[in-house]
Design an enzyme around this catalytic site. Structure first.
Site, short mmCIF file in Angstrom:
data_model
loop_
_atom_site.label_atom_id
_atom_site.label_comp_id
_atom_site.label_asym_id
_atom_site.label_seq_id
_atom_site.Cartn_x
_atom_site.Cartn_y
_atom_site.Cartn_z
N ALA A 1 -24.70 2.63 7.04
CA ALA A 1 -24.23 3.25 6.79
C ALA A 1 -24.31 1.98 5.18
CB ALA A 1 -22.65 1.49 7.70
N CYS B 1 -1.75 -22.94 27.50
CA CYS B 1 -1.03 -22.83 26.05
C CYS B 1 -0.79 -21.82 25.19
CB CYS B 1 -0.51 -23.81 26.32
SG CYS B 1 -1.40 -24.51 25.36
N GLN C 1 -13.03 -3.31 15.79
CA GLN C 1 -14.16 -3.45 16.91
C GLN C 1 -14.58 -4.89 16.56
OE1 GLN C 1 -14.95 0.08 19.41
NE2 GLN C 1 -15.25 0.39 17.52
N TYR D 1 -21.54 -16.62 23.63
CA TYR D 1 -20.57 -16.61 22.36
C TYR D 1 -21.47 -18.15 21.38
CZ TYR D 1 -17.41 -13.11 24.71
OH TYR D 1 -17.01 -12.33 25.00
N GLY E 1 -19.95 3.24 11.72
CA GLY E 1 -21.12 2.98 13.36
C GLY E 1 -20.23 2.28 14.71
N THR E 2 -19.40 3.31 15.25
CA THR E 2 -19.05 2.78 16.50
C THR E 2 -19.41 4.06 17.56
OG1 THR E 2 -16.95 3.01 17.41
CG2 THR E 2 -16.70 4.16 16.42
N ASP F 1 -17.37 -10.23 13.97
CA ASP F 1 -18.16 -11.12 13.16
C ASP F 1 -18.02 -11.80 11.99
OD1 ASP F 1 -18.41 -8.98 11.55
OD2 ASP F 1 -20.42 -7.99 12.88
N HIS G 1 -10.64 -6.60 18.40
CA HIS G 1 -10.97 -7.05 19.97
C HIS G 1 -10.96 -8.53 19.46
CE1 HIS G 1 -13.20 -3.33 21.07
NE2 HIS G 1 -11.87 -3.27 21.25
P1 OAD Z 1 -22.15 0.44 20.07
O1 OAD Z 1 -23.84 -0.44 20.22
O2 OAD Z 1 -21.49 0.96 21.24
O3 OAD Z 1 -22.18 2.07 19.07
C1 OAD Z 1 -23.09 1.40 17.77
C2 OAD Z 1 -23.15 2.50 16.98
O4 OAD Z 1 -23.12 2.11 15.66
C3 OAD Z 1 -23.87 4.15 17.52
O5 OAD Z 1 -23.20 4.77 17.21
C4 OAD Z 1 -24.75 3.84 16.36
O6 OAD Z 1 -25.24 5.29 16.28
C5 OAD Z 1 -24.19 3.05 15.70
N1 OAD Z 1 -25.25 3.29 14.24
C6 OAD Z 1 -26.12 1.70 14.45
N2 OAD Z 1 -27.08 1.71 13.14
C7 OAD Z 1 -26.15 1.97 12.72
C8 OAD Z 1 -26.23 2.00 11.18
N3 OAD Z 1 -27.39 0.97 10.54
N4 OAD Z 1 -24.94 2.73 10.64
C9 OAD Z 1 -23.95 2.85 10.93
N5 OAD Z 1 -24.14 3.11 12.03
C10 OAD Z 1 -25.28 2.95 12.81
O7 OAD Z 1 -21.21 -0.26 20.09
P2 OAD Z 1 -19.39 -0.30 19.39
O8 OAD Z 1 -19.05 1.13 19.20
O9 OAD Z 1 -19.03 -1.20 18.09
O10 OAD Z 1 -15.92 -4.26 22.81
O11 OAD Z 1 -18.95 -0.61 21.33
C11 OAD Z 1 -17.16 -0.59 20.78
C12 OAD Z 1 -17.02 -2.34 21.68
O12 OAD Z 1 -18.51 -1.95 23.03
C13 OAD Z 1 -17.41 -3.05 21.04
O13 OAD Z 1 -16.12 -3.81 20.11
C14 OAD Z 1 -17.51 -3.83 22.45
C15 OAD Z 1 -18.31 -3.63 23.31
O14 OAD Z 1 -18.12 -3.53 24.34
C16 OAD Z 1 -15.38 -5.55 23.15
O15 OAD Z 1 -16.44 -6.91 23.25
C17 OAD Z 1 -14.47 -5.49 23.04
#
Ligand code: OAD
Length: 250
Positions: free
Chosen positions: A229, A129, A100, A66, A185-186, A103, A118
């Protein structure tokens, strides 16, 4: 009407916007996504680093990871996608951004109503505590122990842990009342966050997806804007604000 034009039209017409973001929005700032080619989960063993069990086993290893991520966050800048979302916020009476990401780039870009589903890496929290301490530089091994006998851990949500109740309730309510939902972007594979874009919105809510790839959100999306994005969102904002070229295909 193409998807981009329809997305613009809906965004122009509504007062109520809910945005959900994931690590893809920070990719063009230089931060890796989780599941991409050089994704964080491919280079690290998740259960050792992002779980209460992993922390109990080796808190120094977990803090090393981290600390590195925090240093990486500090070394990068919000990109045009983060900025466009902050600009969009100014247009809506009812605006909520649920991210999510841990950063802090949305806050640094000027977004105000941000729910960090998150958690974040601006503070450490005692696992016994609940005391907090700000994270400025790296947290050193001899700083992990707290005087109460507990241990300082990153203030983020790990696998197997529930989301903070108050943040979740606000995000779910915002997603349920929004007329337009913008998902950026998820991959949409981590619950319950993904449900904010799939199950929480009303049937008549208009869901826009911004992502270069197909995702678990795509089947629910009414408009699909395939692209990075930092390119798509500024164009969307400029067009919605009436300053860009007229709506056209993405
Ligand atoms: P992922 O790595 O699962 O997904 C990232 C997404 O971003 C994918 O769908 C890519 O296609 C997309 N992507 C990549 N480059 C991009 C760009 N330039 N513009 C737009 N989209 C783009 O990441 P998350 O969905 O954020 O949780 O993952 C969700 C959670 O999984 C995180 O918050 C984390 C992880 O476990 C915890 O740590 C609790």
């Amino acid at each position: 009407m193409g998807d981009f034009e329809e997305a613009c039209a809906r965004l122009r017409r509504t007062d109520s916007l809910f945005v959900l973001t994931g690590s893809g929005i920070s990719q063009e700032s230089g931060l890796p996504t989780f599941r991409g080619v050089n994704g964080l989960w491919r280079t690290h063993r998740v259960e050792e680093l992002a779980s209460p069990q992993g922390f109990a086993r080796d808190p120094v290893l977990v803090w090393t990871w981290y600390n590195e991520r925090r240093a990486a966050h500090r070394d990068v800048q919000p990109n045009a996608g983060h900025v466009a979302i902050a600009q969009l916020e100014e247009r809506y009476a009812d605006f909520t951004l649920a991210t999510q990401n841990v950063d802090s780039l949305h806050l640094r870009a000027g977004s105000k109503n941000v729910l960090e589903l998150h958690g974040h890496l601006r503070e450490a929290r005692c696992d016994r505590c609940g005391a907090r301490r700000p994270l400025e530089g790296a947290l050193q091994p001899d700083e992990i122990g707290h005087t109460c006998g507990g241990r300082f851990r990153p203030d983020i949500v790990w696998f197997g842990e529930p989301l903070p109740e108050n943040i979740w309730a606000r995000a779910a309510a915002a997603a349920a009342r929004a007329e337009v939902v913008l998902v950026v972007g998820t991959s949409g594979v981590v619950e319950p966050a993904a449900s904010l874009a799939t199950r929480a919105p009303r049937r008549e809510a208009f869901v826009i997806e911004v992502n270069p790839e197909e995702t678990a959100i795509t089947p629910r999306a009414d408009a699909i804007l395939r692209g990075p994005a930092a390119t798509v969102l500024p164009r969307l904002y400029e067009t919605v604000a009436g300053r860009g070229v007229s709506c056209g295909p993405t």
